[in-house]
Each structure stands twice: as C-alpha cells, then as structure tokens.
Design an enzyme around this catalytic site. Structure first.
Site, PDB file in Angstrom:
ATOM      1  N   ARG A  60      20.459 -22.539  60.920  1.00  0.00           N
ATOM      2  CA  ARG A  60      19.440 -22.749  59.883  1.00  0.00           C
ATOM      3  C   ARG A  60      20.085 -22.940  58.523  1.00  0.00           C
ATOM      4  O   ARG A  60      21.069 -22.292  58.189  1.00  0.00           O
ATOM      5  CB  ARG A  60      18.496 -21.541  59.805  1.00  0.00           C
ATOM      6  CG  ARG A  60      17.361 -21.721  58.791  1.00  0.00           C
ATOM      7  CD  ARG A  60      16.559 -20.431  58.621  1.00  0.00           C
ATOM      8  NE  ARG A  60      17.361 -19.354  58.048  1.00  0.00           N
ATOM      9  CZ  ARG A  60      17.651 -19.250  56.744  1.00  0.00           C
ATOM     10  NH1 ARG A  60      17.223 -20.159  55.887  1.00  0.00           N
ATOM     11  NH2 ARG A  60      18.374 -18.243  56.307  1.00  0.00           N
ATOM     12  N   LYS A  61      19.538 -23.876  57.755  1.00  0.00           N
ATOM     13  CA  LYS A  61      19.902 -24.021  56.346  1.00  0.00           C
ATOM     14  C   LYS A  61      18.607 -24.034  55.541  1.00  0.00           C
ATOM     15  O   LYS A  61      17.541 -24.373  56.049  1.00  0.00           O
ATOM     16  CB  LYS A  61      20.693 -25.309  56.106  1.00  0.00           C
ATOM     17  CG  LYS A  61      19.970 -26.585  56.509  1.00  0.00           C
ATOM     18  CD  LYS A  61      20.817 -27.812  56.219  1.00  0.00           C
ATOM     19  CE  LYS A  61      20.048 -29.099  56.542  1.00  0.00           C
ATOM     20  NZ  LYS A  61      20.760 -30.309  56.125  1.00  0.00           N
ATOM     21  N   SER A  62      18.690 -23.655  54.272  1.00  0.00           N
ATOM     22  CA  SER A  62      17.478 -23.503  53.469  1.00  0.00           C
ATOM     23  C   SER A  62      16.992 -24.809  52.857  1.00  0.00           C
ATOM     24  O   SER A  62      15.797 -25.010  52.676  1.00  0.00           O
ATOM     25  CB  SER A  62      17.713 -22.476  52.351  1.00  0.00           C
ATOM     26  OG  SER A  62      17.969 -21.210  52.909  1.00  0.00           O
ATOM     27  N   THR A  63      17.921 -25.714  52.521  1.00  0.00           N
ATOM     28  CA  THR A  63      17.541 -26.963  51.867  1.00  0.00           C
ATOM     29  C   THR A  63      18.249 -28.144  52.498  1.00  0.00           C
ATOM     30  O   THR A  63      19.261 -27.989  53.198  1.00  0.00           O
ATOM     31  CB  THR A  63      17.883 -26.933  50.358  1.00  0.00           C
ATOM     32  OG1 THR A  63      19.309 -26.980  50.211  1.00  0.00           O
ATOM     33  CG2 THR A  63      17.347 -25.681  49.697  1.00  0.00           C
TER      34      THR A  63
ATOM     35  N   GLN B 134      22.060 -28.663  51.739  1.00  0.00           N
ATOM     36  CA  GLN B 134      23.082 -27.896  52.431  1.00  0.00           C
ATOM     37  C   GLN B 134      23.433 -28.586  53.754  1.00  0.00           C
ATOM     38  O   GLN B 134      22.800 -29.556  54.154  1.00  0.00           O
ATOM     39  CB  GLN B 134      22.576 -26.472  52.688  1.00  0.00           C
ATOM     40  CG  GLN B 134      22.293 -25.686  51.409  1.00  0.00           C
ATOM     41  CD  GLN B 134      21.631 -24.352  51.684  1.00  0.00           C
ATOM     42  OE1 GLN B 134      20.879 -24.204  52.643  1.00  0.00           O
ATOM     43  NE2 GLN B 134      21.912 -23.364  50.852  1.00  0.00           N
TER      44      GLN B 134
END
Length: 224
Positions: A7-10, A13
C-alpha cells in the site's frame, strides 16, 4: 495462496521499497506469491483492494505485508482485521518488519496481543502526527503563500481583513443585528465571515461577541 499486500498513500509514491523488502524475504511476484497493490490512506480499513483480498481469502491463505502500517494505521481497524482474517477466514498474516507471524490455528497469547497493540498504536500516532503537520503546512501556505509567493486556495477579499471583521462584529453588537445584515453594512463577504466566526467559536470556546472582539484584537495573524 500467499498474497503480498503493498500500500502507498498517494500516486506520487511508489512501491519500490516494499518490493525490495518482499524480494529480500523470498516473496517473488507470480512465482510463489501474488502482489496486491493499493494506493489509499491507511487511516481506514475500508479500502477496495484490501476488502476484495480479504473476501477472496481461502482457508490457510496468507497475507504478507512489509510492515504493520501498510496493513493499518488504526489500532481498532487492525484488531478487527486480525479477527476477520484469522478467525473468520482461517487465514494467516505475516508482517515482515515487526516479525509477526499470526497463524489461524494458534491462539494469540497475552504478550503477542500487547505487542501488536503497542505497534499499532505507534502506527496510529505516526499517522496523526503526519496529519497534523499537513494541516499546519496547508494553513501556513494559505497565510504566507507557497515558494512561488502565491497563497493556495481562493484569495481573500480585501474587505475580509481583521479590522473589518471586528467592525462587523461591533456593528452586530451595537445594533443587535444578525450576520447577514452586518456583512451587507460593512461589505465583509458573508460566507467568509461565517467561516471566520465559526473558527472563533472553536478557538475561543465562546459565542459571546464582546469576548471574541477582545480576543481577535490581540491576534497577530489573520485569518485564524
């Protein structure tokens, strides 16, 4: 089946660091596991890819994550996820960084639960710190502008300054008028005044206009 959840937030990234960690620990995409990628905040467990992954889990399947914060940044959500994966789906969870190996056929002992909750608490704390810094940064940019010298968001009207805010409040007090009539009189933008006065309510914990006038006069930075 083994699923490696990344998972990445944006969108800015990437997954490179997580890919490296997974490969260093023997998890190779489409060889002995399947990578599940998601670009979504860890604040909530209500994430499309994660929900679908949990829904598709079969007994003895395994979810692997590089660190606990990839799975969740909330103590409550993480405990609910553990309950659902281990007990309802009878699957397993492996978290590489924190060296957690949670098996569906093994009851979690008190010490493991404690360590899990402490680790999840740190992830939640880190999330809150990042959120606070982001809010402070956005507020500063709105006031002082970006590196280009231009403030973000819609520019405030020249009539929405501190002096006119005080003048509008004093008109309301003296003439016993409401916000709409007062802003029409002083020219202070109505919607902006509503937002500013609400900030005053929250900051000063009072709706007494005389008190707010006194406190606003002492403010060095405007808007709040």
């Amino acid at each position: 089946m083994t699923y490696c959840y990344r998972r990445k937030s944006t969108d800015k990234q990437d997954y490179d660091r997580q890919k490296k960690i997974l490969e260093e620990n023997g998890y190779i995409n489409n060889k002995n596991c399947i990578y599940i990628n998601e670009s979504y905040t860890g604040k909530t467990r209500n994430r499309p890819a994660l929900k679908q992954l949990i829904n598709d889990l079969k007994e003895n399947d395994t979810i692997v994550a590089c660190d606990l914060s990839r799975i969740s940044r909330s103590v409550k959500d993480f405990n609910e996820l553990v309950e659902e994966v281990l007990k309802k789906k009878k699957a397993n969870i492996i978290i590489i960084k924190e060296n957690f190996s949670l098996k569906n056929n093994k009851e979690l002992d008190a010490m493991t639960k404690l360590i899990l909750n402490i680790t999840a608490s740190f992830a939640e704390f880190e999330r809150d710190i990042i959120s606070d810094r982001t809010k402070e940064s956005l507020k500063a940019k709105k006031i002082y502008g970006t590196k280009s010298g231009k403030p973000i968001g819609h520019p405030r009207s020249k009539k929405a300054d501190k002096n006119n805010f005080i003048k509008t409040l004093e008109y309301m007090i003296t003439n016993n008028k409401g916000q709409i009539k007062a802003t029409l009189k002083t020219g202070f933008p109505k919607d902006t005044f509503c937002r500013d006065i609400k900030k005053c309510y929250d900051k000063y914990n009072t709706k007494d206009y005389n008190t707010i006038v006194k406190l606003v006069k002492k403010e060095l930075i405007w808007p709040l």
